[in-house]
Design a protein around this motif. Sequence first.
Motif, PDB file in Angstrom:
ATOM      1  N   PHE A   1       0.825  -1.208   0.000  1.00  0.00           N
ATOM      2  CA  PHE A   1       0.000   0.000   0.000  1.00  0.00           C
ATOM      3  C   PHE A   1       0.862   1.262   0.000  1.00  0.00           C
ATOM      4  N   PHE A   2       1.878   1.272   0.851  1.00  0.00           N
ATOM      5  CA  PHE A   2       2.760   2.440   0.883  1.00  0.00           C
ATOM      6  C   PHE A   2       3.565   2.551  -0.412  1.00  0.00           C
ATOM      7  N   ALA A   3       3.970   1.416  -0.967  1.00  0.00           N
ATOM      8  CA  ALA A   3       4.734   1.441  -2.210  1.00  0.00           C
ATOM      9  C   ALA A   3       3.905   2.012  -3.357  1.00  0.00           C
ATOM     10  N   VAL A   4       2.623   1.657  -3.421  1.00  0.00           N
ATOM     11  CA  VAL A   4       1.750   2.233  -4.448  1.00  0.00           C
ATOM     12  C   VAL A   4       1.663   3.747  -4.282  1.00  0.00           C
ATOM     13  N   SER A   5       1.559   4.198  -3.045  1.00  0.00           N
ATOM     14  CA  SER A   5       1.510   5.649  -2.821  1.00  0.00           C
ATOM     15  C   SER A   5       2.791   6.308  -3.313  1.00  0.00           C
TER      16      SER A   5
ATOM     17  N   ARG B   1      -6.444  11.662  -4.713  1.00  0.00           N
ATOM     18  CA  ARG B   1      -7.333  10.855  -3.886  1.00  0.00           C
ATOM     19  C   ARG B   1      -6.872   9.407  -3.835  1.00  0.00           C
ATOM     20  N   THR B   2      -6.432   8.859  -4.965  1.00  0.00           N
ATOM     21  CA  THR B   2      -5.946   7.483  -4.995  1.00  0.00           C
ATOM     22  C   THR B   2      -4.722   7.328  -4.110  1.00  0.00           C
ATOM     23  N   LEU B   3      -3.796   8.267  -4.203  1.00  0.00           N
ATOM     24  CA  LEU B   3      -2.592   8.245  -3.376  1.00  0.00           C
ATOM     25  C   LEU B   3      -2.970   8.270  -1.899  1.00  0.00           C
ATOM     26  N   LEU B   4      -3.949   9.109  -1.555  1.00  0.00           N
ATOM     27  CA  LEU B   4      -4.369   9.249  -0.167  1.00  0.00           C
ATOM     28  C   LEU B   4      -4.916   7.938   0.387  1.00  0.00           C
ATOM     29  N   VAL B   5      -5.721   7.231  -0.413  1.00  0.00           N
ATOM     30  CA  VAL B   5      -6.332   5.981   0.045  1.00  0.00           C
ATOM     31  C   VAL B   5      -5.261   4.924   0.297  1.00  0.00           C
ATOM     32  N   PHE B   6      -4.322   4.758  -0.629  1.00  0.00           N
ATOM     33  CA  PHE B   6      -3.262   3.762  -0.438  1.00  0.00           C
ATOM     34  C   PHE B   6      -2.361   4.146   0.741  1.00  0.00           C
ATOM     35  N   ASP B   7      -2.092   5.423   0.891  1.00  0.00           N
ATOM     36  CA  ASP B   7      -1.267   5.883   2.002  1.00  0.00           C
ATOM     37  C   ASP B   7      -1.964   5.607   3.329  1.00  0.00           C
ATOM     38  N   ALA B   8      -3.265   5.851   3.392  1.00  0.00           N
ATOM     39  CA  ALA B   8      -4.033   5.606   4.620  1.00  0.00           C
ATOM     40  C   ALA B   8      -4.066   4.120   4.952  1.00  0.00           C
ATOM     41  N   ALA B   9      -4.172   3.275   3.926  1.00  0.00           N
ATOM     42  CA  ALA B   9      -4.180   1.828   4.156  1.00  0.00           C
ATOM     43  C   ALA B   9      -2.836   1.357   4.720  1.00  0.00           C
ATOM     44  N   GLY B  10      -1.748   1.867   4.147  1.00  0.00           N
ATOM     45  CA  GLY B  10      -0.423   1.513   4.655  1.00  0.00           C
ATOM     46  C   GLY B  10      -0.226   1.987   6.080  1.00  0.00           C
ATOM     47  N   LEU B  11      -0.691   3.203   6.367  1.00  0.00           N
ATOM     48  CA  LEU B  11      -0.588   3.756   7.717  1.00  0.00           C
ATOM     49  C   LEU B  11      -1.320   2.869   8.715  1.00  0.00           C
ATOM     50  N   ALA B  12      -2.525   2.430   8.347  1.00  0.00           N
ATOM     51  CA  ALA B  12      -3.339   1.611   9.243  1.00  0.00           C
ATOM     52  C   ALA B  12      -2.677   0.269   9.544  1.00  0.00           C
TER      53      ALA B  12
ATOM     54  N   MET C   1      -7.097  -1.605  12.647  1.00  0.00           N
ATOM     55  CA  MET C   1      -6.654  -1.138  11.325  1.00  0.00           C
ATOM     56  C   MET C   1      -7.772  -0.401  10.601  1.00  0.00           C
ATOM     57  N   LEU C   2      -8.976  -0.951  10.652  1.00  0.00           N
ATOM     58  CA  LEU C   2     -10.118  -0.307  10.005  1.00  0.00           C
ATOM     59  C   LEU C   2     -10.408   1.044  10.632  1.00  0.00           C
ATOM     60  N   ALA C   3     -10.297   1.118  11.962  1.00  0.00           N
ATOM     61  CA  ALA C   3     -10.546   2.379  12.657  1.00  0.00           C
ATOM     62  C   ALA C   3      -9.517   3.440  12.264  1.00  0.00           C
ATOM     63  N   VAL C   4      -8.254   3.050  12.167  1.00  0.00           N
ATOM     64  CA  VAL C   4      -7.200   3.996  11.788  1.00  0.00           C
ATOM     65  C   VAL C   4      -7.408   4.481  10.355  1.00  0.00           C
ATOM     66  N   PHE C   5      -7.701   3.543   9.461  1.00  0.00           N
ATOM     67  CA  PHE C   5      -7.954   3.884   8.054  1.00  0.00           C
ATOM     68  C   PHE C   5      -9.109   4.881   7.937  1.00  0.00           C
ATOM     69  N   THR C   6     -10.203   4.610   8.640  1.00  0.00           N
ATOM     70  CA  THR C   6     -11.368   5.497   8.600  1.00  0.00           C
ATOM     71  C   THR C   6     -11.046   6.846   9.226  1.00  0.00           C
ATOM     72  N   PHE C   7     -10.363   6.835  10.355  1.00  0.00           N
ATOM     73  CA  PHE C   7      -9.971   8.057  11.057  1.00  0.00           C
ATOM     74  C   PHE C   7      -9.159   8.960  10.140  1.00  0.00           C
ATOM     75  N   ARG C   8      -8.199   8.383   9.459  1.00  0.00           N
ATOM     76  CA  ARG C   8      -7.334   9.165   8.566  1.00  0.00           C
ATOM     77  C   ARG C   8      -8.130   9.801   7.424  1.00  0.00           C
TER      78      ARG C   8
END
Length: 217
Positions: A25-29, A99-110, A191-198
């Motif tokens: 996920f972070f690599a895609v970002s 927006r796409t970058l943000l979603v993958f970045d949030a997934a990696g963060l979570a 993980m889901l909570a962090v992703f949603t929070f971000r």
Amino acid sequence: MLDPGETPAYLETLLLVLDLLGVFFFAVSGSLLAARRQFDLVGSLFLAFLAGLGGGVVRDLIINEDVPNAFANPLYLIPPALAAGLVYFRLVTQGRLRRTLLVFDAAGLALFCVTGTRTALAAGIEPIMAILLGMATGVVGGLLRDVVANEVPEIFNRHGLYAVPALFGAGLSSLLWTLDVFNWLTAALVMLAVFTFRLVSFRMGWMAPNAARNAGS
């Protein structure tokens, strides 16, 4: 995933899968940012590796791993290469790139703030320090990615919270571990909570307080 009753082989395999997903996920970002900056394929690969592996390498070095996972296991080379390939062949949608970058970045963060905290706790790090290492695992890769690409790092972007969701996820993971209820289900919920929070914080424009009280924006 992390339940003491599970077999060690199962536990290790699931941890590896989650870690590789976080790397991907972070690599895609990283590759999406390279595309936005109009870097070449080498630049895309470099940002993918930096974003995907940077946080884990820093974590492993701090907890005194002999060789960081990213260098000890060849499987860690696959997600960044795959991410760069997907972006190169436009298999990852590049419309609305930000927006796409943000979603993958949030997934990696979570993923990384949870797995990073668990790795630190399993290595015998005290819970408070494990929280900091978990947060660092989540944010360092993105920080390195943005600095190298000459972007304002997301951790310093006032339009949405970044470090706060990672700190929240790491803190909750540490608490669940301490209470002995940290398993595959509770980890997934964190993980889901962090992703949603971000994503919600970005959408709503939530901001942390200024460094100096009553300072102008």
